[in-house]
Design a protein around this motif. Structure first.
Motif, mmCIF file in Angstrom:
data_model
loop_
_atom_site.group_PDB
_atom_site.id
_atom_site.type_symbol
_atom_site.label_atom_id
_atom_site.label_comp_id
_atom_site.label_asym_id
_atom_site.label_seq_id
_atom_site.Cartn_x
_atom_site.Cartn_y
_atom_site.Cartn_z
ATOM 1 N N LEU A 43 1.006 -1.343 0.097
ATOM 2 C CA LEU A 43 0.026 0.093 -0.014
ATOM 3 C C LEU A 43 0.910 1.252 0.021
ATOM 4 O O LEU A 43 0.728 2.233 -0.568
ATOM 5 N N ASP A 44 1.933 1.155 0.944
ATOM 6 C CA ASP A 44 2.657 2.491 0.733
ATOM 7 C C ASP A 44 3.580 2.523 -0.688
ATOM 8 O O ASP A 44 3.706 3.902 -1.288
ATOM 9 N N ALA A 45 3.958 1.561 -1.118
ATOM 10 C CA ALA A 45 4.579 1.619 -2.545
ATOM 11 C C ALA A 45 3.473 2.147 -3.599
ATOM 12 O O ALA A 45 3.958 3.153 -4.180
ATOM 13 N N GLY A 46 2.160 1.871 -3.540
ATOM 14 C CA GLY A 46 1.029 2.123 -4.417
ATOM 15 C C GLY A 46 0.946 3.768 -4.165
ATOM 16 O O GLY A 46 0.924 4.576 -5.157
ATOM 17 N N ARG A 47 0.692 4.073 -2.755
ATOM 18 C CA ARG A 47 0.677 5.714 -2.550
ATOM 19 C C ARG A 47 1.738 6.415 -2.968
ATOM 20 O O ARG A 47 1.454 7.376 -3.504
ATOM 21 N N GLN A 48 2.997 5.872 -2.844
ATOM 22 C CA GLN A 48 4.236 6.682 -3.371
ATOM 23 C C GLN A 48 4.118 6.735 -4.766
ATOM 24 O O GLN A 48 4.398 7.886 -5.402
ATOM 25 N N LYS A 49 3.876 5.838 -5.573
ATOM 26 C CA LYS A 49 3.829 5.909 -6.999
ATOM 27 C C LYS A 49 2.687 6.658 -7.510
ATOM 28 O O LYS A 49 2.931 7.688 -8.334
ATOM 29 N N LEU A 50 1.588 6.820 -6.743
ATOM 30 C CA LEU A 50 0.346 7.650 -6.946
ATOM 31 C C LEU A 50 0.835 9.065 -7.002
ATOM 32 O O LEU A 50 0.588 9.851 -7.757
ATOM 33 N N ALA A 51 1.600 9.260 -5.783
ATOM 34 C CA ALA A 51 1.797 10.519 -5.326
ATOM 35 C C ALA A 51 2.950 11.140 -6.495
ATOM 36 O O ALA A 51 3.102 12.363 -6.690
ATOM 37 N N ASP A 52 3.904 10.125 -6.603
ATOM 38 C CA ASP A 52 4.849 10.746 -7.646
ATOM 39 C C ASP A 52 4.242 10.950 -9.109
ATOM 40 O O ASP A 52 4.654 12.233 -9.913
ATOM 41 N N SER A 53 3.416 10.247 -9.377
ATOM 42 C CA SER A 53 2.477 10.376 -10.744
ATOM 43 C C SER A 53 1.760 11.715 -10.834
ATOM 44 O O SER A 53 1.717 12.422 -11.767
ATOM 45 N N LEU A 54 1.467 12.158 -9.662
ATOM 46 C CA LEU A 54 0.487 13.304 -9.477
ATOM 47 C C LEU A 54 1.221 14.654 -9.320
ATOM 48 O O LEU A 54 0.643 15.745 -9.188
ATOM 49 N N SER A 55 2.401 14.421 -8.937
ATOM 50 C CA SER A 55 3.208 15.531 -8.265
ATOM 51 C C SER A 55 3.354 16.535 -9.476
ATOM 52 O O SER A 55 3.707 16.069 -10.642
ATOM 53 N N THR A 56 3.395 17.983 -9.190
ATOM 54 C CA THR A 56 3.684 18.928 -10.261
ATOM 55 C C THR A 56 5.110 19.326 -10.293
ATOM 56 O O THR A 56 5.553 20.011 -11.315
ATOM 57 N N GLU A 57 5.774 18.813 -9.631
ATOM 58 C CA GLU A 57 7.021 19.277 -9.235
ATOM 59 C C GLU A 57 8.099 18.589 -10.226
ATOM 60 O O GLU A 57 7.997 17.249 -10.211
ATOM 61 N N PRO A 58 9.121 18.908 -10.735
ATOM 62 C CA PRO A 58 9.789 18.213 -11.928
ATOM 63 C C PRO A 58 10.850 17.274 -11.275
ATOM 64 O O PRO A 58 11.241 17.802 -10.150
ATOM 65 N N LYS A 59 11.130 16.118 -11.669
ATOM 66 C CA LYS A 59 11.958 15.520 -11.179
ATOM 67 C C LYS A 59 13.292 15.981 -11.883
ATOM 68 O O LYS A 59 13.474 16.330 -12.941
ATOM 69 N N MET A 60 14.315 15.826 -11.019
ATOM 70 C CA MET A 60 15.689 16.300 -11.563
ATOM 71 C C MET A 60 16.805 15.318 -11.497
ATOM 72 O O MET A 60 16.658 14.252 -10.731
ATOM 73 N N ARG A 61 17.684 15.410 -12.306
ATOM 74 C CA ARG A 61 18.708 14.336 -12.613
ATOM 75 C C ARG A 61 20.018 15.179 -12.803
ATOM 76 O O ARG A 61 19.930 16.149 -13.206
ATOM 77 N N THR A 62 20.994 14.450 -12.624
ATOM 78 C CA THR A 62 22.336 14.971 -12.438
ATOM 79 C C THR A 62 22.693 15.059 -13.844
ATOM 80 O O THR A 62 22.712 14.145 -14.652
ATOM 81 N N LEU A 63 23.037 16.406 -14.236
ATOM 82 C CA LEU A 63 23.760 16.739 -15.752
ATOM 83 C C LEU A 63 25.186 16.461 -15.495
ATOM 84 O O LEU A 63 25.713 15.933 -16.295
ATOM 85 N N LYS A 64 25.569 17.272 -14.605
ATOM 86 C CA LYS A 64 27.138 17.130 -14.503
ATOM 87 C C LYS A 64 27.713 17.479 -13.132
ATOM 88 O O LYS A 64 27.059 18.537 -12.517
#
Length: 80
Positions: A43-64
Motif C-alpha cells: 500500500l505504501d509503495a502504491g501510494r508513493q507511486k501515485l503521489a509521484d505521478s500526480l506531483s507537479t514538481e519536476p524530477k531532477m537528474r544530474t547533468l554534471k
C-alpha cells in the motif's frame, strides 16, 4: 405442519451458528491481511507511486558534477 416448524427452527438455529462462525472466520482473515507488514508495504509503495505521478514538481537528474560541492541538475522530461 409441526414437523415443518421444527425443521425450519432447527435449520435457522444451525444456519445462524454456522453463519456467525463463518463471519468471524472471514473477519479474522481480513484483519490479518490488512494488518500484515507485507500489505502495508504494498500500500505504501502504491501510494508513493501515485503521489509521484500526480506531483507537479519536476524530477531532477544530474547533468554534471563539477566538484564535490557543486552539481548541475536539469529537470527530467515528462512522458505523456
Amino acid at each position: 405442519m409441526f414437523r415443518v416448524l421444527i425443521a425450519a427452527g432447527a435449520g435457522y438455529v444451525l444456519g445462524t451458528k454456522a453463519g456467525r462462525r463463518r463471519y468471524e472466520q472471514i473477519s479474522r482473515a481480513t484483519k490479518a491481511v490488512l494488518t500484515s507488514p507485507a500489505t502495508k508495504t504494498v500500500l505504501d509503495a502504491g501510494r508513493q507511486k501515485l503521489a509521484d505521478s500526480l506531483s507537479t514538481e519536476p524530477k531532477m537528474r544530474t547533468l554534471k558534477q563539477i566538484d564535490e560541492e557543486t552539481v548541475v541538475y536539469i529537470p527530467e522530461r515528462r512522458e505523456a
